[in-house]
Scaffold this active site. Structure first.
Site, PDB file in Angstrom:
ATOM      1  N   TYR A   1      -3.900   2.045  16.221  1.00  0.00           N
ATOM      2  CA  TYR A   1      -3.070   1.788  16.444  1.00  0.00           C
ATOM      3  C   TYR A   1      -3.712   2.159  18.218  1.00  0.00           C
ATOM      4  O   TYR A   1      -2.335   0.953  18.648  1.00  0.00           O
ATOM      5  CB  TYR A   1      -2.421   3.223  16.487  1.00  0.00           C
TER       6      TYR A   1
ATOM      7  N   GLU B   1      -3.397   0.377   7.855  1.00  0.00           N
ATOM      8  CA  GLU B   1      -2.102   0.642   9.309  1.00  0.00           C
ATOM      9  C   GLU B   1      -2.586   0.069  10.522  1.00  0.00           C
ATOM     10  O   GLU B   1      -3.898   0.084  10.993  1.00  0.00           O
ATOM     11  CB  GLU B   1      -2.738   1.753   8.892  1.00  0.00           C
TER      12      GLU B   1
ATOM     13  N   ASN C   1      -8.126   2.642   9.274  1.00  0.00           N
ATOM     14  CA  ASN C   1      -6.292   2.394  10.514  1.00  0.00           C
ATOM     15  C   ASN C   1      -6.184   2.513  11.637  1.00  0.00           C
ATOM     16  O   ASN C   1      -7.287   2.821  11.910  1.00  0.00           O
ATOM     17  CB  ASN C   1      -5.570   3.631   9.650  1.00  0.00           C
TER      18      ASN C   1
ATOM     19  N   GLU D   1      -7.659   8.776   6.440  1.00  0.00           N
ATOM     20  CA  GLU D   1      -7.622   9.115   7.364  1.00  0.00           C
ATOM     21  C   GLU D   1      -8.007  10.780   7.421  1.00  0.00           C
ATOM     22  O   GLU D   1      -7.368  11.838   8.047  1.00  0.00           O
ATOM     23  CB  GLU D   1      -6.331   9.335   7.879  1.00  0.00           C
TER      24      GLU D   1
ATOM     25  N   HIS E   1      -2.716  10.763   0.309  1.00  0.00           N
ATOM     26  CA  HIS E   1      -1.942  10.389   1.529  1.00  0.00           C
ATOM     27  C   HIS E   1      -1.668  12.132   2.363  1.00  0.00           C
ATOM     28  O   HIS E   1      -0.493  12.049   2.212  1.00  0.00           O
ATOM     29  CB  HIS E   1      -0.955   9.897   1.575  1.00  0.00           C
TER      30      HIS E   1
ATOM     31  N   ARG F   1       0.762  -1.144   0.140  1.00  0.00           N
ATOM     32  CA  ARG F   1       0.069   0.096  -0.090  1.00  0.00           C
ATOM     33  C   ARG F   1       0.763   1.438  -0.343  1.00  0.00           C
ATOM     34  O   ARG F   1       1.652   1.386   1.105  1.00  0.00           O
ATOM     35  CB  ARG F   1      -0.678   0.502   1.460  1.00  0.00           C
TER      36      ARG F   1
HETATM   37  C1  BGC Z   1      -0.440   8.154   8.565  1.00  0.00           C
HETATM   38  C2  BGC Z   1       0.172   7.324   8.884  1.00  0.00           C
HETATM   39  C3  BGC Z   1       1.153   8.178   9.530  1.00  0.00           C
HETATM   40  C4  BGC Z   1       0.810   7.118  11.299  1.00  0.00           C
HETATM   41  C5  BGC Z   1       1.995   6.435  12.188  1.00  0.00           C
HETATM   42  C6  BGC Z   1      -1.269   7.662  10.299  1.00  0.00           C
HETATM   43  O1  BGC Z   1      -1.480   8.076  10.821  1.00  0.00           O
HETATM   44  O2  BGC Z   1      -1.422   7.475   7.835  1.00  0.00           O
HETATM   45  O3  BGC Z   1       1.125   7.857   7.610  1.00  0.00           O
HETATM   46  O4  BGC Z   1       2.492   8.039   9.973  1.00  0.00           O
HETATM   47  O5  BGC Z   1      -0.547   6.862  11.464  1.00  0.00           O
HETATM   48  O6  BGC Z   1       1.877   7.623  13.302  1.00  0.00           O
END
Ligand code: BGC
Length: 512
Positions: free
Chosen positions: A351, A416, A349, A208, A162, A117
């Protein structure tokens, strides 16, 4: 989700004082997680599950003004006299992937990736943002990359936007809050489909949009660096959603019949966990936060309009501020029809997780205040180099299940997920290995045990790169990049081996 956001949103919007009080309270509340959520599951993903890595143009390409490329808002932002970037760095060279893409493809091959990607830089294709000038060397670059990927059996997955808007569109129109960008985005999309659609079968219209709008046009910590929290992010989101719908419908009517690809959008969110899971007010607040963050973009593309709770709360807040019009714009019936069901897959995405409670002190009107929630972290969660990123693997499983229940079990591609370590960290990235192992295991639980329709997993990122406002301080790569060496060598970290095994095994067939 880029580094400074959660931190800044909490600090700027909810005010330091309330944050500290709430943090302290958060520490004493036990988070409602079932022990069984943490048990490791042995097993494999369904056959055909896809494994890949992600990057983005501005973060890796460099060559910011080479071969006819126009300036983007990120070029402009990082070149400000007083740098808004923590270490004063820019993406002028970054990982130099514009010149080293062949090496990147080698890395992907060695990692056993099924797909890659990457994003296309709009101003490399259309230097002015508009289709009056088409930059052939830019098209040639992506053709070379796509062809090389295919020669190596790696499927290209293209993010069309992006965050790097051509600066001319910012200067001439004020960027995304201006609806004229819908037409320019549609023209750009057509050029991409025409030039690359014979070989690219996965298109992501936007990465995002939350960050583009809230950080770029609200809090001013991302390009173009506009401080306009009350209204601008809502207008920006409105234009982006319309642009997405137009590009989706364009592909559907003119390209899909012959190219047979799929078009989706990538929406980011944390998992919003009630701070006190036995308190219904906390659950209600968490659900509100989910709808304000994920639903802001996902409700329109699934159902044709914003979540009712956003409509109610932003309308009410706007009226209370004495405005005769809501800060949240409306879609007419035609737009609702275009938006409704405008995706072949949902890009996700993810985290980290937030603990959510009702209330919170608000300093000025805007998206953050409108939802009447307070977000904190459990101090016991393992931390990364990024203040906002804590390891909470079960959050991803809960999120995927929420997506299944809220949107009718759509096809989800995780586009992501990843972990950061600090600038001086070495190659033995054991924390990252632990993060990936536990998060992917939770994705597998969601797929195998809960019946969620996730079909791909993407690790962020192939290599350390330009981490937006955090410059080169936070490293998300499975390859270490030496940014002081003009050659930008990529050196594998220990996580390359661990992830390759998970990819090759299609999960975790053996006892851990
Ligand atoms: C984004 C990336 C970023 C990653 C880590 C996402 O918000 O798509 O560009 O580097 O998270 O922060």
């Amino acid at each position: 989700m880029f580094s400074l956001n959660k931190h800044y949103i909490i600090i700027i919007v909810c005010a330091c004082l309330s944050y500290q009080v709430i943090s302290a309270r958060g520490a004493s509340v036990s988070v409602g997680v079932n022990q069984e959520d943490d048990d490791f599951l042995n097993g494999t993903f369904p056959e055909g599950f896809m494994w890949g890595y992600a990057t983005a143009a501005y973060q890796i390409e460099g060559a910011w003004n080479e071969d006819g490329k126009g300036e983007s808002i990120w070029d402009h932002f990082t070149h400000r006299l007083i740098s808004p970037i923590i270490d004063g760095s820019t993406g002028d060279i970054a990982c130099d992937s514009y010149h080293k893409y062949a090496e990147d493809v080698e890395l992907l091959k060695a990692l056993g990736a099924n797909f890659y990607r990457f994003s296309i830089s709009w101003s490399r294709i259309l230097p002015n943002g508009t289709n009056d000038v088409v930059n052939q060397p830019g098209i040639d670059y992506y053709n070379r990359l796509i062809d090389l990927l295919l020669e190596n059996n790696i499927t290209p997955m293209v993010t069309m936007y992006h965050w790097d808007l051509p600066q001319a569109l910012q200067a001439n129109y004020g960027g995304w809050p201006n609806e004229s960008l819908v037409e320019h985005y549609e023209n750009y999309a057509r050029i991409l489909f025409e030039n690359f659609g014979d070989r690219v079968k996965y298109w992501i219209t936007f990465n995002e949009p939350f960050n583009t709008c809230e950080l770029g046009y609200g809090l001013s910590i991302a390009a173009p660096g506009i401080l306009g929290e009350a209204i601008q992010p809502y207008l920006c989101a409105h234009t982006i959603l319309k642009s997405h719908a137009k590009a989706y419908r364009l592909y559907e009517s003119e390209f899909k019949p012959t190219q047979n690809g799929q078009v989706g959008i990538t929406i980011d969110t944390e998992w919003m966990e009630p701070r006190n899971s036995s308190n219904p007010d906390h659950e209600e607040a968490a659900e509100r936060a989910r709808r304000f963050k994920h639903g802001w973009f996902a409700f329109p593309v699934f159902f044709g309009d914003y979540p009712p709770v956003m409509r109610e709360m932003v309308d009410a807040a706007s009226a209370a501020e004495g405005r005769n019009q809501s800060r949240l714009p409306t879609f007419d019936d035609n737009w609702k029809t275009l938006l409704n069901g405008s995706l072949d897959f949902l890009g996700l995405n993810h985290y980290t997780t937030e603990l959510v409670a009702p209330g919170g002190l608000c300093l000025f009107p805007g998206w953050s205040c409108d939802q009447h929630v307070t977000k904190t972290k459990d101090p016991n969660w393992e931390g990364s180099a990024s203040a906002w990123l804590k390891k909470v693997p079960w959050g991803l499983r809960k999120l995927i299940n929420w997506i299944k229940d809220t949107y009718g079990n759509p096809k989800v591609l995780i586009t992501e997920n990843g972990w950061s370590d600090a600038g001086n960290s070495g190659l033995n990235d054991t924390q990252r290995i632990g993060y990936y192992t536990d998060y992917i295991n939770n994705v597998m639980k969601a797929v195998i045990l809960d019946g969620c329709n996730v079909q791909a997993y993407t690790a962020w990122s192939l290599m350390d790169n330009f981490e937006w406002a955090n410059g080169f301080t936070d490293r998300f790569g499975v390859h270490w990049v030496n940014f002081t060496d003009p050659d930008r060598p990529r050196i594998p970290k220990a996580s390359t081996v661990a992830l390759k095994k998970i990819f090759d095994d299609n999960g975790f067939p053996e006892e851990k």
